[in-house]
Scaffold this active site. Structure first.
Site, mmCIF file in Angstrom:
data_model
loop_
_atom_site.group_PDB
_atom_site.id
_atom_site.type_symbol
_atom_site.label_atom_id
_atom_site.label_comp_id
_atom_site.label_asym_id
_atom_site.label_seq_id
_atom_site.Cartn_x
_atom_site.Cartn_y
_atom_site.Cartn_z
ATOM 1 N NE ARG A 189 -4.524 5.596 -2.647
ATOM 2 C CZ ARG A 189 -5.677 5.548 -1.979
ATOM 3 N NH1 ARG A 189 -6.074 6.588 -1.297
ATOM 4 N NH2 ARG A 189 -6.430 4.471 -2.006
ATOM 5 N N GLY A 211 0.827 -1.218 0.000
ATOM 6 C CA GLY A 211 0.000 0.000 0.000
ATOM 7 C C GLY A 211 0.849 1.251 0.000
ATOM 8 C CB ILE A 247 -1.588 9.798 9.823
ATOM 9 C CG1 ILE A 247 -1.037 9.068 11.068
ATOM 10 C CG2 ILE A 247 -0.462 10.298 8.931
ATOM 11 C CD1 ILE A 247 -0.225 9.910 12.021
ATOM 12 C CG ASP A 307 -6.598 -7.770 -3.154
ATOM 13 O OD1 ASP A 307 -6.203 -7.687 -1.967
ATOM 14 O OD2 ASP A 307 -7.803 -7.870 -3.452
ATOM 15 C CB VAL A 308 -1.442 -7.439 0.190
ATOM 16 C CG1 VAL A 308 -0.285 -6.925 -0.639
ATOM 17 C CG2 VAL A 308 -2.207 -6.295 0.848
ATOM 18 C CE1 TYR A 365 -8.361 0.796 9.961
ATOM 19 C CE2 TYR A 365 -8.248 1.658 12.193
ATOM 20 C CZ TYR A 365 -7.715 1.545 10.921
ATOM 21 O OH TYR A 365 -6.516 2.180 10.619
ATOM 22 C CB ALA A 383 -11.726 -6.781 15.290
HETATM 23 P P1 NAP Z 1 -4.615 5.483 2.353
HETATM 24 O O1 NAP Z 1 -4.121 6.862 2.116
HETATM 25 O O2 NAP Z 1 -6.055 5.186 2.178
HETATM 26 O O3 NAP Z 1 -3.747 4.482 1.466
HETATM 27 C C1 NAP Z 1 -4.028 3.107 1.501
HETATM 28 C C2 NAP Z 1 -2.993 2.349 0.695
HETATM 29 O O4 NAP Z 1 -3.270 0.950 0.819
HETATM 30 C C3 NAP Z 1 -3.036 2.675 -0.783
HETATM 31 O O5 NAP Z 1 -1.716 2.619 -1.287
HETATM 32 C C4 NAP Z 1 -3.875 1.523 -1.377
HETATM 33 O O6 NAP Z 1 -3.577 1.221 -2.745
HETATM 34 C C5 NAP Z 1 -3.405 0.384 -0.484
HETATM 35 N N1 NAP Z 1 -4.322 -0.747 -0.432
HETATM 36 C C6 NAP Z 1 -5.588 -0.807 0.032
HETATM 37 N N2 NAP Z 1 -6.097 -2.047 -0.083
HETATM 38 C C7 NAP Z 1 -5.114 -2.805 -0.651
HETATM 39 C C8 NAP Z 1 -5.008 -4.162 -1.038
HETATM 40 N N3 NAP Z 1 -6.030 -5.021 -0.864
HETATM 41 N N4 NAP Z 1 -3.845 -4.591 -1.597
HETATM 42 C C9 NAP Z 1 -2.804 -3.744 -1.774
HETATM 43 N N5 NAP Z 1 -2.837 -2.444 -1.423
HETATM 44 C C10 NAP Z 1 -3.978 -1.983 -0.869
HETATM 45 O O7 NAP Z 1 -4.276 5.010 3.848
HETATM 46 P P2 NAP Z 1 -3.201 5.549 4.930
HETATM 47 O O8 NAP Z 1 -3.876 6.541 5.782
HETATM 48 O O9 NAP Z 1 -1.908 5.878 4.283
HETATM 49 O O10 NAP Z 1 -3.058 4.215 5.806
HETATM 50 C C11 NAP Z 1 -1.980 3.303 5.694
HETATM 51 C C12 NAP Z 1 -2.057 2.340 6.861
HETATM 52 O O11 NAP Z 1 -1.977 3.061 8.091
HETATM 53 C C13 NAP Z 1 -3.353 1.519 6.923
HETATM 54 O O12 NAP Z 1 -3.073 0.207 7.344
HETATM 55 C C14 NAP Z 1 -4.159 2.246 7.981
HETATM 56 O O13 NAP Z 1 -5.093 1.394 8.605
HETATM 57 C C15 NAP Z 1 -3.062 2.688 8.918
HETATM 58 N N6 NAP Z 1 -3.430 3.816 9.770
HETATM 59 C C16 NAP Z 1 -3.769 5.027 9.229
HETATM 60 C C17 NAP Z 1 -4.118 6.066 10.074
HETATM 61 C C18 NAP Z 1 -4.496 7.422 9.555
HETATM 62 O O14 NAP Z 1 -4.925 8.251 10.381
HETATM 63 N N7 NAP Z 1 -4.356 7.723 8.277
HETATM 64 C C19 NAP Z 1 -4.127 5.867 11.470
HETATM 65 C C20 NAP Z 1 -3.778 4.607 11.963
HETATM 66 C C21 NAP Z 1 -3.429 3.600 11.122
HETATM 67 P P3 NAP Z 1 -4.318 2.027 -3.974
HETATM 68 O O15 NAP Z 1 -3.754 3.440 -3.926
HETATM 69 O O16 NAP Z 1 -3.892 1.308 -5.215
HETATM 70 O O17 NAP Z 1 -5.762 1.992 -3.679
#
Ligand code: NAP
Length: 245
Positions: A19, A16, A192, A67-68, A159, A161
């Site tokens: 972005r 992922g 974030i 798709d992981v 989420y 869980a």
């Molecule tokens: P994001 O901006 O929505 O980006 C999600 C990324 O995951 C994208 O690169 C997307 O690919 C990829 N992705 C989604 N489903 C996938 C799949 N089945 N196989 C491969 N890639 C997949 O999310 P983010 O905020 O950067 O979050 C990254 C991680 O941090 C996540 O695990 C999230 O739960 C965790 N997190 C985020 C926050 C926050 O506040 N943002 C807080 C705590 C934890 P595409 O671009 O191709 O769709």
């Protein structure tokens, strides 16, 4: 090269990474010299932009769609990375989805998809990279969990869980792999500023620091974890002072 560590002999997979937090981690690891596989699900253009940025800084990278949450896709991705860059030394399980639901509108499908993408993916990717790490007796696995693993969170019980499950996965692997030079840790951010949190900036009012976190701050914590062979099974928490756990 980022100060403090030289990853120039290392190959990293960041899931992922097209972005948000994953992209920042990929860039940070490349700055430290690692060759980086930038995984994405469907946004090829965004993933290619991350790769171009790494290459323009003199780094090695390529974008790999998978798709992981699907074992065949993960196996194919890991084989392709081995051919293009070499065996994976560093795995960052970052890919995730956040389907916002209340208790009354949460469906079985929401629950299943969330567990598949956020939790099962980490299991599949870990199993796929372990043989090469064990052969070399060196490996670093970092799972991006969330404050929602332990707190209320802003997404929903499914989420919570998925992220709490990831913490358990981390401890289970950490205990079994430490003797083989492989560490497994969590980095747990909250709030974030990424696409995932679009339209939810109102939540910043709950953060004592007075602002949301930045993807680069999460990447910095990941880099910290990679440099330490003695720390395993732990969780680094980043939340602007919201909770101390
Ligand atoms: P994001 O901006 O929505 O980006 C999600 C990324 O995951 C994208 O690169 C997307 O690919 C990829 N992705 C989604 N489903 C996938 C799949 N089945 N196989 C491969 N890639 C997949 O999310 P983010 O905020 O950067 O979050 C990254 C991680 O941090 C996540 O695990 C999230 O739960 C965790 N997190 C985020 C926050 C926050 O506040 N943002 C807080 C705590 C934890 P595409 O671009 O191709 O769709």
């Amino acid at each position: 090269m980022a100060a403090g560590q030289d990853l120039s002999a290392r190959v990293a997979l960041v899931t992922g990474a097209s972005r948000g937090i994953g992209a920042a981690i990929a860039l940070r690891l490349a700055e430290s010299g690692a060759a980086v596989a930038v995984n994405y699900r469907e946004r090829a253009g965004d993933a290619e932009a991350v790769v171009a940025k790494i290459k323009s800084g003199g780094g090695r990278a390529f974008a790999v769609a998978a798709d992981v949450s699907q074992s065949a896709a993960v196996a194919g991705m890991v084989e392709r990375i081995a051919r293009e860059l070499g065996s994976i030394d560093i795995l960052v399980n970052n890919a995730g989805i956040a389907i916002v639901r209340g208790v009354d509108d949460l469906t079985e499908d929401d629950f299943g998809r969330t567990i598949m993408v956020n939790l099962k993916s980490a299991f599949l990717c870990t199993q796929a990279v372990l043989p090469a790490m064990r052969a070399r007796q060196w490996g670093r696995i970092v799972n991006i969990t969330s404050g929602a693993a332990r707190g209320a969170g802003a997404i929903g019980p499914h989420y919570n869980a998925s992220k709490a499950g990831m913490e358990g996965l981390t401890r289970g692997y950490a205990a079994r792999l430490v003797k083989e030079g492989i560490t497994v840790n969590n980095v747990a951010p909250s709030l974030i500023e990424t696409d995932m949190m679009k339209g939810r900036t109102d939540l910043a009012r709950n953060i004592p620091l007075g602002r949301m976190g930045q993807p680069e701050e999460v990447a910095q914590a990941v880099a910290m974890v990679l440099g330490n062979a003695y720390m395993t099974g732990q969780t680094i928490i980043l939340n602007g002072g919201m909770a101390f756990i």
